[in-house]
Structure formats: C-alpha cells, structure tokens
Design a protein around this motif. Structure first.
Motif, PDB file in Angstrom:
ATOM      1  N   CYS A  53       0.866  -1.343  -0.073  1.00 52.14           N
ATOM      2  CA  CYS A  53       0.084  -0.041  -0.005  1.00 52.14           C
ATOM      3  C   CYS A  53       0.850   1.336   0.087  1.00 52.14           C
ATOM      4  O   CYS A  53       0.616   2.185  -0.764  1.00 52.14           O
ATOM      5  N   MET A  54       2.018   1.275   0.802  1.00 45.00           N
ATOM      6  CA  MET A  54       2.646   2.543   1.040  1.00 45.00           C
ATOM      7  C   MET A  54       3.470   2.655  -0.345  1.00 45.00           C
ATOM      8  O   MET A  54       3.742   3.795  -1.029  1.00 45.00           O
ATOM      9  N   ILE A  55       4.104   1.539  -0.963  1.00 46.66           N
ATOM     10  CA  ILE A  55       4.995   1.592  -2.277  1.00 46.66           C
ATOM     11  C   ILE A  55       4.034   2.084  -3.345  1.00 46.66           C
ATOM     12  O   ILE A  55       4.594   2.978  -4.068  1.00 46.66           O
ATOM     13  N   ALA A  56       2.745   1.656  -3.420  1.00 46.34           N
ATOM     14  CA  ALA A  56       1.898   1.858  -4.471  1.00 46.34           C
ATOM     15  C   ALA A  56       1.429   3.525  -4.293  1.00 46.34           C
ATOM     16  O   ALA A  56       1.510   4.254  -5.294  1.00 46.34           O
ATOM     17  N   THR A  57       1.460   3.824  -2.975  1.00 47.70           N
ATOM     18  CA  THR A  57       0.957   5.211  -2.918  1.00 47.70           C
ATOM     19  C   THR A  57       2.166   6.116  -3.272  1.00 47.70           C
ATOM     20  O   THR A  57       1.766   7.108  -3.872  1.00 47.70           O
TER      21      THR A  57
END
Length: 152
Positions: A53-57
């Motif tokens: 989630c953080m990487i995609a954000t």
C-alpha cells in the motif's frame, strides 16, 4: 483516476498505521498479556498489506508529481522519504521484535522501552501522513488555504 487511486491508497495506509497505534495503546493500557500478544500478531501480519500500500501510494504520487514543480511537492517528497525510512528502519524491526518478545512472554523493561519507541515513531508517521494528506488536498484544489481576515 490517478488522483482517486492515490487518495484511496494513502488513506488506507494512514488508517492501517493509525490502527496499529491505537491497538498498541489500548492493549498496553489494559495490561492483559493475551491482548498484547494478539495486537502484536495483528501488526506483524498486517505489514504484508501495509508495504504494498505504501509503495503503491508513493509510486502513484511520484507519477502525479512528474512534470510539476512546486515547493509543496518537494515538501511531500522529502516527507515521504522520512516516512519510508522510519517505517522500514524503525517501525518494522520494532514490530517484529515486539511480536517475538510477546510470543516468549517477555513483557519486561526491554519490551516497554521498545514499545515506547514504537509508539513515538508511529505517532510521527501518523502526523507526517496527515500533513501529506492535507498537502494533497491543497494540490488537488480540494482544500483552499484560509484567508486571514483583517478588521479595518
């Protein structure tokens, strides 16, 4: 569409990290070791969802910022680097260490110190992610800066 995806991913990450903070705080105040172990297990396993989630954000945010120059975007990028470093180098190892200690039933001084550090680092990331969200609203035009009123 990218704006909406970025907003959903960022909000999801913030909700996860906030849930980690709240869960840890509540179970620590309860003093129940079975609850503490359950909370530490939840946090350790939920990291599998938080990382993507953080990487995609960050990836979508970088894509949105491409070809745009502003002080606000530079601030967001600098904050994101700190948030990522704090998450990877501080919070993740602490989450795993605290889970391992809880599995062994070691809730002594070491556990308490590590828990305190985790809560402080987590609160820092929550604050910074909240600032990121606010700045994202400004960049998207959804939040207009307040005008100070003058009495004349």
């Amino acid at each position: 569409m990218k704006n909406r995806i970025h907003a959903i991913l960022g909000t999801t990450a913030l909700l996860f990290i906030s849930s980690f903070f709240m869960t840890s705080s509540i179970v620590e105040l309860s003093g129940r070791t079975d609850w503490i172990l359950a909370a530490k297990r939840y946090i350790a396993y939920a990291l599998v969802f938080v990382f993507p989630c953080m990487i995609a954000t960050a990836a979508v945010g970088r894509s949105l910022a491409a070809n745009r120059e502003s002080a606000l975007i530079q601030k967001k990028q600098a904050r994101m680097r700190f948030i990522a470093a704090n998450g990877l180098l501080v919070l993740t190892p602490l989450a795993i260490a605290l889970y391992m200690l809880a599995l062994r039933g070691s809730f002594g001084p070491l556990f308490m110190v590590l828990q305190l550090v985790e809560l402080m680092a987590g609160a820092t990331n929550i604050y910074l992610l909240t600032l990121m969200m606010r700045d994202g609203f400004h960049l998207s035009g959804r939040l207009i800066p307040r005008q100070t009123s003058r009495i004349e």
